[in-house]
Write a protein that holds these residues in place. Structure first.
Motif, short mmCIF file in Angstrom:
data_model
loop_
_atom_site.label_atom_id
_atom_site.label_comp_id
_atom_site.label_asym_id
_atom_site.label_seq_id
_atom_site.Cartn_x
_atom_site.Cartn_y
_atom_site.Cartn_z
N VAL A 1 -9.72 -1.68 16.42
CA VAL A 1 -8.86 -2.85 16.47
C VAL A 1 -7.48 -2.43 15.98
O VAL A 1 -7.34 -2.00 14.83
CB VAL A 1 -9.41 -4.00 15.60
CG1 VAL A 1 -8.45 -5.18 15.59
CG2 VAL A 1 -10.78 -4.43 16.13
N ARG B 1 -6.41 -7.99 11.29
CA ARG B 1 -7.24 -8.81 12.16
C ARG B 1 -8.51 -9.25 11.41
O ARG B 1 -9.62 -9.15 11.91
CB ARG B 1 -7.63 -8.05 13.43
CG ARG B 1 -6.46 -7.57 14.25
CD ARG B 1 -5.75 -8.70 14.96
NE ARG B 1 -4.66 -8.20 15.77
CZ ARG B 1 -4.80 -7.78 17.04
NH1 ARG B 1 -5.98 -7.79 17.60
NH2 ARG B 1 -3.76 -7.35 17.71
N ASP C 1 -5.64 -1.57 6.37
CA ASP C 1 -5.59 -1.17 7.77
C ASP C 1 -5.53 0.35 7.95
O ASP C 1 -5.37 0.85 9.07
CB ASP C 1 -4.42 -1.83 8.50
CG ASP C 1 -3.10 -1.65 7.77
OD1 ASP C 1 -3.08 -0.99 6.71
OD2 ASP C 1 -2.09 -2.17 8.28
N ALA D 1 -1.92 -13.59 9.49
CA ALA D 1 -3.29 -13.07 9.39
C ALA D 1 -4.32 -14.16 9.16
O ALA D 1 -5.52 -13.88 9.13
CB ALA D 1 -3.36 -12.04 8.26
#
Length: 521
Positions: free
Chosen positions: A13, A18, A340, A388
């Protein structure tokens, strides 16, 4: 050394986080308990720890007045388990918080409890069974101290863990209930030193110029000299009241916070120690009432306030429904971690109204307290809470991170008041990563307080491993986001007893366990 590579990410992703809410079977609902208590209660405490040694993380949630609620981790999902333990040695005193720390060297963490004038452990017997509460510290007579958290670290460098018990409000007599005007004399912070499995009160630490109120403590090597120092954040430290204390460890503990600019006057409810400004020194960002965090940036051994320069102001006006009547913002836990895996720190908080005299329901603060999430970028931190979907406004307090599905991306678990626990699922992405676990000496198998340095090319990242930080404890592993790296040049562990372990030329996207030299003999 043990290396456990992860399976390649099947469907990476891209983009920032996400995060997708998902319960994974976790149905914990913390009650909206407004019982008037002798001590301020920080609800929503959460601990993530592998309690049974099977590689999955269990979750503990505060459940005053008794033992915490326990959820067993099973392949990334959760099953509720009964924690039926004997607390009779606590003489009916309320439990206010919990931690998970291995004190006997068997790799099965004990559950540590603190509360009204006590600290205790529940011995881990294996299989998620725990023995009766054993006192580690117990005040026999009034007044008692409200002990709402603890910190674990090897302050004397002898290889086993010591404990620090910050002192919050006092309980002057049995049946005491705080009035609308809080009872605010200070209480000392107790340092318990371990010797042969027992704990003794080594010293009472007091802020300058007189003892005050504390709900946060952190063992940390601020000056990188190989021994642990102690940062203690004050609560309600405004209007001339004592600020934070920072105890330099030079064989004896000396509070030089005013001299080095670290005596921040705030309501410190959570903190994270990392290199936030990229200069190689360890900085400290703490929560406070207002519109932003408070950050102590290390400039050659002295500290300057730098939250705004980092971009750590909360964009509250972007949160739907936020108004000036909702101010001030009230964050609690602070978690600094690369979510991330782009090689830059991100920073998450949990927020909720502080307890009033008779509980949160009577708090003078707005219940509209959004959780805030900052993304680390090349230009500093940027508030991404609203894009987010992270800016939930229900009351949240404890915050922990753990890689629940072993894909190298840390999930976030937020403890609540009057509602369900929130679990943010973090699907795997393209960034490289490493999870570093430690196998320390018998007295500190999890390696709390150890300094871990990871080198990739000309990039050097240093982290310390902590246990409970106020109302949240993350997994006892260190997460490194590595961005586009294809290998790791070196990992070095400096243990709290001064010994060093080094590994070179390591693969990315793996869980790496480094062992203390004593474990290799």
């Amino acid at each position: 050394m043990l290396i456990e590579p992860a399976a390649p990410c099947a469907a990476p992703v891209a983009g920032f986080l996400r995060l997708v809410p998902g319960d994974r079977g976790l149905a914990q609902v913390n009650p909206a308990d407004s019982t008037e208590r002798s001590c301020p209660w920080m609800p929503g405490g959460v601990v993530a720890s592998d309690l049974d040694g099977d590689g999955d993380h269990e979750l503990l949630f505060s459940a005053p007045p008794g033992a915490p609620a326990l959820w067993e981790g099973v392949d990334g999902r959760f099953v509720e388990r009964s924690l039926d333990v004997d607390l009779s040695t606590l003489a009916g005193r309320e439990v206010l918080a919990q931690a998970a720390v291995d004190l006997d060297g068997d790799r099965l963490p004990e559950i540590l409890l603190v509360g009204e004038g006590f600290a205790a452990r529940l011995p881990n017997r294996g299989g998620l069974a725990f023995g009766p509460a054993e006192r580690l510290f117990f005040e026999p007579d009034w007044p008692l101290t409200c002990i709402n958290t603890l910190a674990a670290g090897d302050i004397d460098g002898d290889g086993d863990l010591d404990l620090l018990l910050p002192g919050l409000d006092p309980i002057p007599f049995e049946g005491f209930r705080p009035s609308a005007e809080p009872f605010w004399p200070g209480t000392p912070d107790r340092l318990l030193v371990q010797d042969d499995g027992g704990f003794a009160l080594a010293r009472s630490l007091e802020q300058q110029p007189y003892p005050w109120l504390s709900m946060h403590a952190l063992f940390t090597d601020r000056d990188d000299d190989g021994d642990l120092d102690v940062f203690i954040g004050s609560d309600r430290a405004r209007d001339g009241r004592p600020g934070a204390s920072f105890w330099r460890n030079d064989g004896e503990l000396i509070d030089d916070a005013p001299e080095v600019g670290a005596d921040v006057h705030a309501c410190v409810m959570g903190a994270a120690g990392r290199d936030f400004d990229g200069d190689g020194d360890r900085d400290y960002c703490v929560s406070d009432l207002g519109t932003r965090l408070r950050c102590l940036l290390n400039e050659g051994g002295t500290y300057v306030e730098g939250a705004s320069s980092l971009g750590l102001d909360a964009d509250l006006e972007a949160v739907p429904g936020w108004t000036q009547e909702d101010a001030p913002w009230s964050p609690w836990s602070v978690e600094a971690i690369d979510l991330d895996n782009d090689g830059r720190l991100d920073l998450a908080t949990a927020a909720g109204p502080p307890p009033g005299a008779a509980g949160i329901a009577d708090s003078q603060f707005s219940f509209h307290q959004p959780d805030i999430l900052w993304q680390g970028t090349a230009a500093g931190f940027v508030d991404r809470s609203v894009p987010a979907g992270y800016a939930l406004t229900d009351p949240h307090y404890g915050l922990a991170s753990a890689d629940l599905d072993r894909d190298g991306h840390r999930e976030l678990i937020l403890g609540s008041w009057g509602g369900p626990v929130v679990l943010w699922d973090n699907p795997c992405g393209p960034g490289a990563w490493a999870e570093v676990a430690l196998d320390g000496p018998d007295g500190n198998r999890q390696g709390f307080g150890a300094r871990v340095e990871l080198v990739v090319g000309d990039r050097v990242e240093v982290q310390e491993l902590h246990a409970l930080r106020t109302v949240g404890q993350s997994a006892a592993e260190l997460h490194f986001g590595l961005g586009e790296a294809t290998s790791i040049d070196r990992i070095e562990v400096r243990w709290t007893d001064g010994q060093v372990s080094t590994a070179r030329d390591l693969a990315i996207n793996a869980r790496i366990t480094l062992r203390h030299p004593d474990r290799l003999r």
